[in-house]
Scaffold this motif. Structure first.
Motif, mmCIF file in Angstrom:
data_model
loop_
_atom_site.group_PDB
_atom_site.id
_atom_site.type_symbol
_atom_site.label_atom_id
_atom_site.label_comp_id
_atom_site.label_asym_id
_atom_site.label_seq_id
_atom_site.Cartn_x
_atom_site.Cartn_y
_atom_site.Cartn_z
ATOM 1 N N GLU A 1 0.827 -1.204 0.000
ATOM 2 C CA GLU A 1 0.000 0.000 0.000
ATOM 3 C C GLU A 1 0.864 1.256 0.000
ATOM 4 O OE1 GLU A 1 -4.317 0.721 1.654
ATOM 5 O OE2 GLU A 1 -2.854 0.781 3.287
ATOM 6 N N LYS A 2 2.028 1.188 0.617
ATOM 7 C CA LYS A 2 2.942 2.327 0.602
ATOM 8 C C LYS A 2 3.443 2.604 -0.815
ATOM 9 C CE LYS A 2 4.590 1.553 5.328
ATOM 10 N NZ LYS A 2 5.744 1.114 6.164
ATOM 11 N N LEU A 3 3.493 1.574 -1.648
ATOM 12 C CA LEU A 3 3.994 1.728 -3.014
ATOM 13 C C LEU A 3 2.935 2.286 -3.959
ATOM 14 C CD1 LEU A 3 5.944 -1.649 -3.425
ATOM 15 C CD2 LEU A 3 6.863 0.580 -2.771
ATOM 16 N N VAL A 4 1.678 1.892 -3.772
ATOM 17 C CA VAL A 4 0.625 2.279 -4.731
ATOM 18 C C VAL A 4 -0.382 3.265 -4.169
ATOM 19 C CG1 VAL A 4 0.814 0.157 -6.068
ATOM 20 C CG2 VAL A 4 -0.782 0.250 -4.146
ATOM 21 N N GLY A 5 -0.290 3.566 -2.880
ATOM 22 C CA GLY A 5 -1.187 4.547 -2.300
ATOM 23 C C GLY A 5 -2.286 3.929 -1.454
ATOM 24 N N GLU A 6 -2.721 4.693 -0.487
ATOM 25 C CA GLU A 6 -3.754 4.221 0.435
ATOM 26 C C GLU A 6 -5.040 3.900 -0.309
ATOM 27 O OE1 GLU A 6 -6.020 5.737 4.526
ATOM 28 O OE2 GLU A 6 -4.440 6.961 3.593
ATOM 29 N N GLY A 7 -5.628 2.757 0.003
ATOM 30 C CA GLY A 7 -6.873 2.334 -0.622
ATOM 31 C C GLY A 7 -6.704 1.677 -1.970
ATOM 32 N N PRO B 1 -2.773 0.578 -9.213
ATOM 33 C CA PRO B 1 -1.834 1.702 -9.336
ATOM 34 C C PRO B 1 -2.479 2.870 -10.076
ATOM 35 C CG PRO B 1 -1.293 -0.009 -10.909
ATOM 36 C CD PRO B 1 -2.351 -0.585 -10.014
ATOM 37 N N GLU B 2 -2.015 4.075 -9.758
ATOM 38 C CA GLU B 2 -2.561 5.272 -10.378
ATOM 39 C C GLU B 2 -1.594 5.924 -11.354
ATOM 40 O OE1 GLU B 2 -4.082 7.910 -7.421
ATOM 41 O OE2 GLU B 2 -5.416 6.412 -6.545
ATOM 42 N N GLY C 1 2.601 5.389 -13.548
ATOM 43 C CA GLY C 1 3.726 4.535 -13.912
ATOM 44 C C GLY C 1 4.756 4.400 -12.809
ATOM 45 N N ASP C 2 4.954 5.442 -11.998
ATOM 46 C CA ASP C 2 5.922 5.350 -10.903
ATOM 47 C C ASP C 2 5.526 4.261 -9.912
ATOM 48 O OD1 ASP C 2 7.366 7.406 -12.014
ATOM 49 O OD2 ASP C 2 6.563 8.967 -10.686
ATOM 50 N N ALA C 3 4.240 4.163 -9.623
ATOM 51 C CA ALA C 3 3.772 3.126 -8.707
ATOM 52 C C ALA C 3 4.012 1.742 -9.300
ATOM 53 C CB ALA C 3 2.293 3.324 -8.401
ATOM 54 N N ILE C 4 3.796 1.595 -10.608
ATOM 55 C CA ILE C 4 4.031 0.308 -11.260
ATOM 56 C C ILE C 4 5.504 -0.069 -11.192
ATOM 57 C CG2 ILE C 4 4.054 -0.851 -13.507
ATOM 58 C CD1 ILE C 4 1.421 0.572 -14.122
ATOM 59 N N ALA C 5 6.373 0.879 -11.483
ATOM 60 C CA ALA C 5 7.810 0.606 -11.421
ATOM 61 C C ALA C 5 8.224 0.179 -10.018
ATOM 62 C CB ALA C 5 8.599 1.840 -11.856
ATOM 63 N N ALA C 6 7.664 0.832 -9.008
ATOM 64 C CA ALA C 6 7.994 0.485 -7.627
ATOM 65 C C ALA C 6 7.509 -0.920 -7.279
ATOM 66 C CB ALA C 6 7.383 1.516 -6.676
ATOM 67 N N VAL C 7 6.323 -1.265 -7.738
ATOM 68 C CA VAL C 7 5.790 -2.607 -7.472
ATOM 69 C C VAL C 7 6.656 -3.672 -8.142
ATOM 70 C CG1 VAL C 7 3.855 -4.172 -7.932
ATOM 71 C CG2 VAL C 7 3.419 -1.865 -7.089
ATOM 72 N N ALA D 1 6.511 -16.779 -4.589
ATOM 73 C CA ALA D 1 6.152 -16.593 -3.183
ATOM 74 C C ALA D 1 4.734 -16.059 -3.030
ATOM 75 C CB ALA D 1 7.155 -15.643 -2.525
ATOM 76 N N ALA D 2 4.263 -15.336 -4.026
ATOM 77 C CA ALA D 2 2.904 -14.810 -4.034
ATOM 78 C C ALA D 2 2.621 -14.289 -5.440
ATOM 79 C CB ALA D 2 2.733 -13.690 -3.007
ATOM 80 N N THR D 3 1.364 -13.981 -5.703
ATOM 81 C CA THR D 3 0.979 -13.408 -6.990
ATOM 82 C C THR D 3 0.216 -12.108 -6.759
ATOM 83 O OG1 THR D 3 0.845 -15.545 -8.120
ATOM 84 C CG2 THR D 3 -0.376 -13.725 -9.084
ATOM 85 N N LEU D 4 0.671 -11.056 -7.454
ATOM 86 C CA LEU D 4 0.012 -9.767 -7.409
ATOM 87 C C LEU D 4 -0.649 -9.514 -8.753
ATOM 88 C CD1 LEU D 4 2.946 -7.644 -5.913
ATOM 89 C CD2 LEU D 4 1.201 -8.929 -4.657
ATOM 90 N N THR D 5 -1.896 -9.105 -8.740
ATOM 91 C CA THR D 5 -2.558 -8.665 -9.961
ATOM 92 C C THR D 5 -2.575 -7.143 -9.980
ATOM 93 O OG1 THR D 5 -3.926 -10.631 -10.311
ATOM 94 C CG2 THR D 5 -4.754 -8.551 -11.182
ATOM 95 N N LEU D 6 -2.100 -6.570 -11.097
ATOM 96 C CA LEU D 6 -2.091 -5.121 -11.279
ATOM 97 C C LEU D 6 -3.284 -4.726 -12.144
ATOM 98 C CD1 LEU D 6 1.631 -4.139 -12.030
ATOM 99 C CD2 LEU D 6 0.313 -3.644 -9.974
ATOM 100 N N ASP D 7 -4.323 -4.219 -11.537
ATOM 101 C CA ASP D 7 -5.510 -3.763 -12.246
ATOM 102 C C ASP D 7 -5.313 -2.286 -12.595
ATOM 103 O OD1 ASP D 7 -8.084 -2.667 -12.846
ATOM 104 O OD2 ASP D 7 -9.037 -4.365 -11.862
ATOM 105 N N LEU D 8 -5.304 -1.970 -13.897
ATOM 106 C CA LEU D 8 -4.966 -0.619 -14.341
ATOM 107 C C LEU D 8 -6.173 0.308 -14.480
ATOM 108 C CD1 LEU D 8 -2.275 -2.107 -14.896
ATOM 109 C CD2 LEU D 8 -2.043 -0.705 -16.939
ATOM 110 N N ARG D 9 -7.307 -0.050 -13.909
ATOM 111 C CA ARG D 9 -8.531 0.723 -14.133
ATOM 112 C C ARG D 9 -8.419 2.176 -13.679
ATOM 113 N NH1 ARG D 9 -13.021 -2.097 -10.519
ATOM 114 N NH2 ARG D 9 -11.949 -3.936 -11.338
ATOM 115 N N ARG D 10 -7.532 2.473 -12.716
ATOM 116 C CA ARG D 10 -7.408 3.854 -12.237
ATOM 117 C C ARG D 10 -6.417 4.667 -13.080
ATOM 118 N NH1 ARG D 10 -7.935 2.186 -5.796
ATOM 119 N NH2 ARG D 10 -10.054 1.393 -6.071
ATOM 120 N N MET D 11 -5.848 4.035 -14.082
ATOM 121 C CA MET D 11 -5.019 4.737 -15.064
ATOM 122 C C MET D 11 -5.851 4.862 -16.340
ATOM 123 S SD MET D 11 -1.288 3.019 -14.270
ATOM 124 C CE MET D 11 -0.499 3.957 -15.584
#
Length: 554
Positions: A66-72, A111-112, A114-120, A153-163
């Motif tokens: 959450e620190k990488l992509v923002g609260e909520g 993510p909102e 590209g910076d958040a995506i790069a961090a993730v 170790a885990a799977t993250l899905t990046l939903d780009l709907r807020r971009m």
């Protein structure tokens, strides 16, 4: 953003449906052909009852994300994990209806920028988390489901709907730059406010995204006029775990191999497309429709080929084979005995000339642009359809108006225990009929061996000077408890038939997980080595959408 709810278990909006009973002639046709009990009705489980494995991420890890992509912007909620676990293919919907998914993303990130995506991606590299980019989730070839083999170790899905922002509309150059998560209607609304259109309308248009179209190399129904997405994209940005690729939007460039073409069709296995620049066009001031009936599918193909080679194609070209023509007629309420009233009289007159909706091949056409262009294109196209009977504008207008509604019928058919899916390919004109016949035969035989009587329809919807696509829809009686195995047997049989006859593995649905095992048969082992080398350079740890496109990459 829209708050209208989407179905978690089916296609499209939660408040929209198209029961097959609303087409009584077509429903009776299916009941008779498939020999099914029309009273069968299977219920959909509640969302809460769908079983998925618990998330592998701890509260502390979710907090770090959450620190990488923002609260909520991080969710491990049950609904979000279920919705992002699969696409919208038949096999996906069967598993949702069964109420058990073997794998789901451990968290969904929104993510909102590209910076958040790069961090993730940097975070995921260190933790060895798999990352699955997610646009509209409309894939029908297993393009978004997490790998279930325990490698990561885990799977993250990046939903780009807020971009979903339109960054620039350059009216003078006919270009638009937008973020990759923008859906078709939102992009089109912004363009039409400027008197423009992208002209890209795949059947999933309401729900699919610009990034998804690029990732799957999509084609829309008006590709004869505007081109496929690979013709429309002139610039893009891809953020990969190890590199960032930026292709500048230039009208012509000789910069070596086209990097944009490496990204198009990469299906999230190299990185995340974050924005793109596309060609846009003036809104067409005029539009006309025409419908023609040929005595046979082969006659229709001959006419369409002639149009293509003479550069006289309609902007929309949709040619149904005999079986699909019968089904289209049934949907319109016209059975083997014909219709009633004036329409029925017209069909009987056509019958005296050797044309029949029960034996013929229906061609639907649309023409758009300036009034003079429309008139000229229609005159040229119809000159190649002289050996056909006119059905007026009605059938083509009806199809055009309802083209985004058709997938809703699938939910109703599945409620009645019917296996319903599509497969598509493409071939050169010299091979097209052979691919059509062998593909259709493979479907019929596989359906019979795995459930009983089947029904196979086919149409051509994308036409080129050197060949065309073939799009099959097939129906069968679903074997309760064995639906996935039944589907896999049919899918394997028809895929081998396509490839062995000289057809494409996919024309516009992409590769995903479903087609990945067959890719080497069409690109060769050396081709696979090149694709794997590209992935290793951009994604050294192999975390991007594992299991899709190139099996064993990373």
């Amino acid at each position: 953003m829209e708050t209208r709810a989407l179905k978690w278990w089916g296609w499209g909006w939660e408040d929209r449906s198209r029961p097959i009973e609303g087409y009584p002639v077509a429903w009776q046709y299916l009941v008779q052909r498939l020999k099914i009990d029309p009273h069968v009705h299977r219920t959909v489980p509640t969302l809460d009852s769908v079983r998925i494995p618990p998330s592998l991420l701890s509260p502390d890890e979710l907090s770090e994300l959450e620190k990488l992509v923002g609260e909520g912007n991080v969710s491990a909620e049950h609904r979000d994990r279920v919705v992002h676990a699969v696409g919208r293919g038949y096999k996906d919907l069967v598993r949702l209806r069964e109420g058990t998914l073997l794998r789901a993303p451990d968290a969904v990130l929104f993510p909102e920028d590209g910076d958040a995506i790069a961090a993730v991606l940097e975070f995921a590299r260190r933790r060895r988390y798999a990352v699955v980019p997610f646009g509209g989730g409309t894939t029908v070839v297993g393009g978004v489901e997490p790998l279930a083999d325990g490698t990561y170790a885990a799977t993250l899905t990046l939903d780009l709907r807020r971009m979903h922002r339109v960054r620039e509309i350059d009216e003078g150059s006919g270009l638009a730059r937008a973020e990759a998560g923008i859906r078709g209607p939102i992009l089109e609304e912004a363009l039409q406010a400027k008197g423009l259109t992208l002209g890209h309308f795949p059947q999933s248009w309401e729900f699919s995204t610009l990034g998804g179209w690029i990732a799957t190399r999509a084609a829309g129904g008006l590709s004869n006029r505007y081109g496929r997405i690979d013709d429309l994209v002139v610039g893009l940005r891809l953020i990969a775990p190890a590199r960032v690729i930026v292709v500048r939007a230039l009208p012509g460039r000789d910069h070596g191999p086209d990097l944009a073409q490496l990204v198009l069709g990469s299906e999230g296995t190299l990185g995340v497309v974050t924005e793109a620049t596309v060609r846009v066009h003036p809104l067409p001031p005029a539009r006309r429709f025409a419908s023609r009936l040929f005595r046979s599918f082969e006659d229709g193909l001959t006419a369409v080929r002639s149009m293509a080679r003479d550069e006289a194609l309609p902007d929309m070209t949709y040619l149904s084979d005999e079986e699909e023509t019968r089904f289209v007629a049934a949907e319109a309420g016209i059975g083997p005995e014909g219709g009633a009233g004036f329409a029925g009289l017209g069909l009987r007159v056509l019958g005296t000339r050797g044309y029949s909706l029960q034996q013929g091949s229906l061609l639907l056409m649309e023409f758009e642009g300036s009034p003079s262009r429309v008139a000229h294109r229609q005159e040229r196209a119809l000159a190649h359809a002289a050996e056909s009977a006119s059905l007026g504008a009605g059938p083509a207008e009806r199809w055009y108006a309802e083209r985004f509604e058709t997938p809703y019928v699938r939910d109703s058919l599945m409620d009645h225990g019917i296996l319903i899916d599509t497969v598509e390919t493409a071939a050169s004109w010299s091979r097209l009929l052979d691919v059509y016949r062998k593909g259709g035969k493979a479907l019929q035989e596989a359906l019979w061996e795995n459930g009983g009587a089947g029904l196979v329809l086919c149409h051509v919807s994308h036409v080129y000077p050197d060949g065309a696509s073939l799009y099959f829809t097939f129906f069968g009686k679903a074997i309760e408890g064995r639906e996935v195995a039944q589907w896999e047997a049919v899918k394997d049989a028809v895929t081998h038939a396509f490839i062995d006859a000289g057809g494409a593995l996919s024309h516009h649905h992409g590769i995903g997980a479903d087609h990945a095992p067959y890719l080497g048969k069409v690109v060769g082992e050396d081709g696979l080595l090149v694709l794997r080398a590209l992935k290793r350079e951009l994604d050294p740890e192999g975390i991007m959408n594992p299991g899709k496109l190139v099996v064993g990459a990373g």
